[in-house]
Scaffold this active site. Sequence first.
Site, PDB file in Angstrom:
ATOM      1  N   ASN A  71       0.820  -1.208   0.000  1.00 46.40           N
ATOM      2  CA  ASN A  71       0.000   0.000   0.000  1.00 46.40           C
ATOM      3  C   ASN A  71       0.861   1.270   0.000  1.00 46.40           C
ATOM      4  O   ASN A  71       2.042   1.221  -0.317  1.00 46.40           O
ATOM      5  CB  ASN A  71      -1.000  -0.015   1.168  1.00 46.40           C
ATOM      6  CG  ASN A  71      -2.375   0.486   0.727  1.00 46.40           C
ATOM      7  OD1 ASN A  71      -2.518   1.597   0.251  1.00 46.40           O
ATOM      8  ND2 ASN A  71      -3.379  -0.358   0.898  1.00 46.40           N
ATOM      9  N   ARG A  72       0.263   2.389   0.379  1.00 42.72           N
ATOM     10  CA  ARG A  72       0.921   3.684   0.193  1.00 42.72           C
ATOM     11  C   ARG A  72       1.673   4.161   1.428  1.00 42.72           C
ATOM     12  O   ARG A  72       1.210   3.963   2.550  1.00 42.72           O
ATOM     13  CB  ARG A  72      -0.130   4.742  -0.193  1.00 42.72           C
ATOM     14  CG  ARG A  72      -0.623   4.572  -1.620  1.00 42.72           C
ATOM     15  CD  ARG A  72      -1.910   5.340  -1.865  1.00 42.72           C
ATOM     16  NE  ARG A  72      -2.328   5.214  -3.262  1.00 42.72           N
ATOM     17  CZ  ARG A  72      -2.937   4.145  -3.775  1.00 42.72           C
ATOM     18  NH1 ARG A  72      -3.204   3.097  -3.009  1.00 42.72           N
ATOM     19  NH2 ARG A  72      -3.266   4.117  -5.059  1.00 42.72           N
ATOM     20  N   HIS A  97       3.449  -0.114  -2.638  1.00 41.79           N
ATOM     21  CA  HIS A  97       3.771  -1.543  -2.774  1.00 41.79           C
ATOM     22  C   HIS A  97       5.265  -1.842  -2.906  1.00 41.79           C
ATOM     23  O   HIS A  97       5.685  -2.679  -3.705  1.00 41.79           O
ATOM     24  CB  HIS A  97       3.046  -2.141  -3.982  1.00 41.79           C
ATOM     25  CG  HIS A  97       1.558  -2.256  -3.821  1.00 41.79           C
ATOM     26  ND1 HIS A  97       0.930  -2.355  -2.589  1.00 41.79           N
ATOM     27  CD2 HIS A  97       0.556  -2.303  -4.746  1.00 41.79           C
ATOM     28  CE1 HIS A  97      -0.392  -2.474  -2.776  1.00 41.79           C
ATOM     29  NE2 HIS A  97      -0.636  -2.428  -4.069  1.00 41.79           N
ATOM     30  N   HIS A 172      -1.704 -10.124  -3.695  1.00 41.27           N
ATOM     31  CA  HIS A 172      -2.510  -9.204  -4.513  1.00 41.27           C
ATOM     32  C   HIS A 172      -3.283  -9.901  -5.634  1.00 41.27           C
ATOM     33  O   HIS A 172      -3.473  -9.329  -6.715  1.00 41.27           O
ATOM     34  CB  HIS A 172      -1.580  -8.131  -5.095  1.00 41.27           C
ATOM     35  CG  HIS A 172      -2.220  -6.802  -5.326  1.00 41.27           C
ATOM     36  ND1 HIS A 172      -3.288  -6.621  -6.169  1.00 41.27           N
ATOM     37  CD2 HIS A 172      -1.950  -5.574  -4.806  1.00 41.27           C
ATOM     38  CE1 HIS A 172      -3.638  -5.349  -6.195  1.00 41.27           C
ATOM     39  NE2 HIS A 172      -2.833  -4.683  -5.364  1.00 41.27           N
ATOM     40  N   THR A 173      -3.749 -11.115  -5.393  1.00 38.61           N
ATOM     41  CA  THR A 173      -4.507 -11.823  -6.432  1.00 38.61           C
ATOM     42  C   THR A 173      -5.843 -11.128  -6.711  1.00 38.61           C
ATOM     43  O   THR A 173      -6.507 -10.627  -5.809  1.00 38.61           O
ATOM     44  CB  THR A 173      -4.740 -13.290  -6.018  1.00 38.61           C
ATOM     45  OG1 THR A 173      -3.488 -13.978  -6.066  1.00 38.61           O
ATOM     46  CG2 THR A 173      -5.706 -13.998  -6.959  1.00 38.61           C
ATOM     47  N   TYR A 174      -6.186 -11.092  -8.003  1.00 40.86           N
ATOM     48  CA  TYR A 174      -7.483 -10.584  -8.467  1.00 40.86           C
ATOM     49  C   TYR A 174      -8.408 -11.784  -8.673  1.00 40.86           C
ATOM     50  O   TYR A 174      -8.155 -12.623  -9.540  1.00 40.86           O
ATOM     51  CB  TYR A 174      -7.319  -9.850  -9.795  1.00 40.86           C
ATOM     52  CG  TYR A 174      -6.661  -8.486  -9.727  1.00 40.86           C
ATOM     53  CD1 TYR A 174      -7.388  -7.337 -10.038  1.00 40.86           C
ATOM     54  CD2 TYR A 174      -5.317  -8.333  -9.399  1.00 40.86           C
ATOM     55  CE1 TYR A 174      -6.796  -6.067 -10.013  1.00 40.86           C
ATOM     56  CE2 TYR A 174      -4.718  -7.071  -9.366  1.00 40.86           C
ATOM     57  CZ  TYR A 174      -5.468  -5.947  -9.669  1.00 40.86           C
ATOM     58  OH  TYR A 174      -4.880  -4.714  -9.649  1.00 40.86           O
ATOM     59  N   GLN A 244      -7.283  -4.466   2.527  1.00 40.36           N
ATOM     60  CA  GLN A 244      -7.655  -3.547   1.445  1.00 40.36           C
ATOM     61  C   GLN A 244      -8.613  -4.312   0.535  1.00 40.36           C
ATOM     62  O   GLN A 244      -8.253  -5.338  -0.036  1.00 40.36           O
ATOM     63  CB  GLN A 244      -6.410  -3.139   0.658  1.00 40.36           C
ATOM     64  CG  GLN A 244      -6.695  -2.293  -0.574  1.00 40.36           C
ATOM     65  CD  GLN A 244      -6.829  -0.812  -0.247  1.00 40.36           C
ATOM     66  OE1 GLN A 244      -6.001  -0.248   0.422  1.00 40.36           O
ATOM     67  NE2 GLN A 244      -7.894  -0.201  -0.740  1.00 40.36           N
ATOM     68  N   GLU A 271      -6.741  -7.853  -0.035  1.00 37.73           N
ATOM     69  CA  GLU A 271      -5.328  -7.734   0.336  1.00 37.73           C
ATOM     70  C   GLU A 271      -5.200  -7.546   1.850  1.00 37.73           C
ATOM     71  O   GLU A 271      -5.242  -6.429   2.348  1.00 37.73           O
ATOM     72  CB  GLU A 271      -4.699  -6.535  -0.378  1.00 37.73           C
ATOM     73  CG  GLU A 271      -4.892  -6.499  -1.882  1.00 37.73           C
ATOM     74  CD  GLU A 271      -4.655  -5.099  -2.436  1.00 37.73           C
ATOM     75  OE1 GLU A 271      -3.615  -4.493  -2.104  1.00 37.73           O
ATOM     76  OE2 GLU A 271      -5.517  -4.605  -3.186  1.00 37.73           O
TER      77      GLU A 271
END
Length: 306
Positions: A71-72, A97, A172-174, A244, A271
């Site tokens: 993340n940021r 990331h 981070h899988t979609y 997330q 996430e």
Amino acid sequence: MTTPASQPELFELSNGSMKVKITNLGCTITSLEVPDKNGSLADVVLGFDSIEPYQKGLAPYFGCIVGRVANRIKDGKFSLEGVEYTLPLNRPPNSLHGGNKGFDKMVWEVAQQTQGQTPSITFKYHSRDGEEGYPGDLAVTATYSLISNTTLKLEMEAVPDKKATPVSLAQHTYWNLAGHSHGTILDHSIQIWGSHVTPVDQNTLPTGEILSVKGTPFDFTAEMKRDPSSGRAMALWTNAPGMQFYTANNVNGIAGKGGANYGKHSAVCLETQGFPNAVNQPNFPSVIVQPGQKYQHTMVFEFSAE
């Protein structure tokens, strides 16, 4: 057996019920096949047919493990033990990331692989002191295993060597439970056992507040949780403090596996991770790991169909 980390390769875990393909480039899940209510297998993760598009950076973090910090991080800066660290602003005005070349873009070493009813594979990566601006050497391992017919487990660990460092890894899988090429996930339902949310500013950075989800659009505490067309459901269990929830809002016309075209809302990311920008927010759970301590983050993905 240890395979030296040089070339990205593809590995397969299979137990007769489900099949997962993972590359040592970023510990990335490139495909995951699970049965629907009729026993038909479908690949439920977005991705590419070969490793090459991942190497070329065409994926918006499809399937990979991101780090050293997910993340940021605000302005790409943080202070630790009196030293200020500066990170690449790869998503201006923030660092995202892990920076320009985070763990997702590294070729990991294959430390161990086992077959049989509970097949597993362990990847190792040694992150150097100063890499992408982060302090201290860090030894990282990630083990994927099929622990039952339709359950995938991921165990991530990281041990700092001589310096304290922030560590917050994320997978981070979609996901699209109707199949990666199904299209929208807006017909999926979700339940998230998260009673609070960290509101964000215009740069999608948390403000530092921790608000109740009651009466907000972020209240998923009592939703239904399956894909109606296939009957597939996925339960995700974790020891991480936050998650997330991302609905692929910025995915736009990516040419994926088997000729699929991935557009907006074509998948969800779940996430689990430390809170974004925690390193600059004293009231967030700390993501700092000291030498002698071990970072541990476990995720269990339990698939079913009804």
